[in-house]
Design a protein around this motif. Structure first.
Motif, short mmCIF file in Angstrom:
data_model
loop_
_atom_site.label_atom_id
_atom_site.label_comp_id
_atom_site.label_asym_id
_atom_site.label_seq_id
_atom_site.Cartn_x
_atom_site.Cartn_y
_atom_site.Cartn_z
N PRO A 53 0.76 -1.26 -0.05
CA PRO A 53 0.01 -0.04 -0.12
C PRO A 53 0.74 1.29 -0.09
CG PRO A 53 -0.04 -1.06 2.14
CD PRO A 53 0.71 -1.82 1.00
N ILE A 54 0.54 2.17 -0.93
CA ILE A 54 1.45 3.39 -1.21
C ILE A 54 0.58 4.52 -0.42
CG2 ILE A 54 2.27 4.98 -2.69
CD1 ILE A 54 3.87 2.37 -2.59
N GLU A 55 1.24 5.27 0.39
CA GLU A 55 0.54 6.77 0.78
C GLU A 55 1.36 7.75 0.43
OE1 GLU A 55 0.23 6.55 5.11
OE2 GLU A 55 -0.95 4.86 5.01
N ILE A 56 0.52 9.04 -0.15
CA ILE A 56 1.31 10.14 -0.69
C ILE A 56 0.94 11.47 0.26
CG2 ILE A 56 1.26 9.08 -2.90
CD1 ILE A 56 -1.16 10.64 -3.57
N THR A 57 1.71 12.30 0.01
CA THR A 57 1.48 13.45 0.75
C THR A 57 2.21 14.62 0.09
OG1 THR A 57 1.70 14.74 2.76
CG2 THR A 57 3.72 13.42 2.07
N SER A 317 9.85 9.39 3.88
CA SER A 317 9.76 9.75 2.34
C SER A 317 10.96 9.59 1.44
CB SER A 317 9.05 11.07 2.15
OG SER A 317 7.86 11.20 2.76
N GLU A 330 4.35 10.88 -7.61
CA GLU A 330 3.02 10.16 -8.46
C GLU A 330 3.38 10.78 -9.89
OE1 GLU A 330 -1.26 8.34 -7.22
OE2 GLU A 330 -1.12 10.59 -7.27
N LYS A 363 2.19 15.07 -5.79
CA LYS A 363 2.17 14.11 -4.57
C LYS A 363 3.43 13.24 -4.41
CE LYS A 363 -2.08 15.77 -3.93
NZ LYS A 363 -2.32 16.14 -2.94
N VAL A 365 5.29 9.99 -2.21
CA VAL A 365 5.27 8.78 -1.73
C VAL A 365 5.79 8.99 -0.26
CG1 VAL A 365 5.65 6.44 -1.42
CG2 VAL A 365 4.87 7.71 -3.90
N THR A 366 5.07 8.53 0.89
CA THR A 366 5.64 8.68 2.23
C THR A 366 5.63 7.29 2.77
OG1 THR A 366 3.23 8.85 2.94
CG2 THR A 366 4.63 10.96 2.74
N LYS A 367 5.09 6.34 2.13
CA LYS A 367 4.76 4.84 2.77
C LYS A 367 5.43 3.97 1.61
CE LYS A 367 2.09 1.61 5.45
NZ LYS A 367 0.73 1.32 5.95
#
Length: 384
Positions: A53-57, A317, A330, A363, A365-367
């Motif tokens: 799973p990818i998380e973005i910020t 990140s 992204e 955006k 990627v953080t995770k």
């Protein structure tokens, strides 16, 4: 005959067509093979995205402190560092000191033996006896002079002798006190050849330079004692950084062997004298003394000099590859591009980003950023 010629012509045309098609395919294959692949792009399948799973910020403004990183060593002011010696020298008869041992003020830390001590006590007692005789003689001559039975000269000679003996006795008394013999308690029945050596401070033993039976000269240092109440950290700060420091500023220090163990304190003195190497001494006091901190020990220190608002990202990140830092941005759904990033200071899990213009409205990627890096590099290796 004509039909045979037509068949041959048709066959030739067919071979020409097939050859042209084949050449076209080879040319297309060649063009495709020479088109370079973008090795900074990684795309995840639905299955990969489910497992990773990818998380973005986006960049956010955080309060980041500027940290000055410097080094120095543990130091002790002269008044808290005691070198123990024996003014008249002698043989070391007894001691149980070891480096690191704690000592109390007034504690006997060694016993020194020297025949000279006996001679000194003898000279003092004889001078004391002569002074008593000289005082009696002076008092007698004074009475005789008052009754005109003795001349002024004789009385003055008696007075001079009395003063000389008093000077001699006082001089020898001071020498006795230097070797810890109390002249007031000295008499012919308690003359001794050995004397004790006392600790003059509460502290601990830093160095032991002698062993039992060794003869020590007056200039020799037997032991070095340290009063830890004022032990401090002496930092070397470059001239250009001095303006960022002030008295009372907090610091955090650690050793190379135990970087996880932090020692805190504050700046107590900033030297105005610049050394030949372009640094100045900054003296810092520890908040709490630790006996593991010994003079001469090198330490690293971090001092928070100023706080400012900066564009920052979570530290997770950032990925590091071949000595350079990157983040993944992204590009589109399930597709990410690896972009170089320039880092600044970090605090509370966030790190300052200096090349902000490269990440405006993007955006990031953080995770699982490192998972993307592994996928990107593994894919590149397989295609090679």
């Amino acid at each position: 005959m004509l039909k045979s010629i037509q068949n041959k012509y048709s066959l030739i045309l067919m071979f020409v067509f097939l050859f042209a098609v084949q050449c076209s395919k080879k040319e297309e294959t060649f063009v495709k093979s020479t088109t370079p692949k973008d090795e900074s792009i990684v795309t995840l399948t639905d299955a990969q995205l489910k497992n990773t799973p990818i998380e973005i910020t986006s960049l956010s403004v955080k309060n980041i402190s500027t940290v000055l990183k410097i080094n120095g060593k543990i130091d002790v002011p002269p008044q808290n560092l005691v070198s123990v010696s024996v003014p008249l020298g002698g043989y070391l008869k007894n001691t149980n000191l070891l480096p690191g041992m704690h000592v109390n003020k007034g504690q006997i830390i060694a016993v020194i033996e020297n025949p000279q001590f006996i001679q000194l006590q003898q000279d003092y007692l004889m001078a004391k006896s002569k002074l008593h005789f000289a005082e009696l003689d002076y008092n007698r001559q004074k009475k005789l002079n008052q009754s005109q039975a003795s001349s002024d000269k004789v009385m003055q000679q008696a007075q001079s002798e009395m003063n000389s003996q008093r000077i001699m006795m006082n001089t020898l008394a001071e020498q006795l006190q230097l070797v810890n013999i109390n002249p007031k308690n000295l008499n012919s029945g308690n003359i001794r050849k050995s004397v004790p050596v006392y600790s003059t401070i509460n502290g601990f033993v830093s160095k032991v330079n002698v062993n039992i039976g060794k003869f020590v000269n007056p200039s020799d240092v037997l032991f070095e004692l340290i009063n830890p109440n004022d032990i401090h950290l002496n930092l070397k700060v470059y001239e250009k950084d001095l303006e960022m420091l002030k008295i009372g500023q907090r610091f955090s220090a650690y050793t190379n062997t135990q970087p996880e163990k932090k020692y805190s304190g504050e700046i107590i003195l900033i030297s105005k004298d610049i050394n030949t190497d372009g640094t100045a001494d900054v003296h810092c006091h520890f908040e709490k003394y630790d006996q593991n901190l010994t003079p001469g020990m090198y330490m690293n220190a971090e001092i928070e000099t100023e706080t400012s608002f900066s564009n920052a990202l979570p530290e997770e990140s950032i990925v590091n590859f071949e000595g350079k830092d990157y983040v993944f941005v992204e590009e589109k759904k399930q597709t990410y591009r690896m972009i170089p990033v320039t880092l600044g200071e970090s605090e509370n899990g966030f790190i300052q980003i200096k090349n902000v213009e490269d990440f405006n409205n993007k955006k990031i990627v953080t995770k699982n950023a490192y998972t993307l890096l592994m996928k990107l590099k593994n894919t590149a290796s397989e295609e090679e």
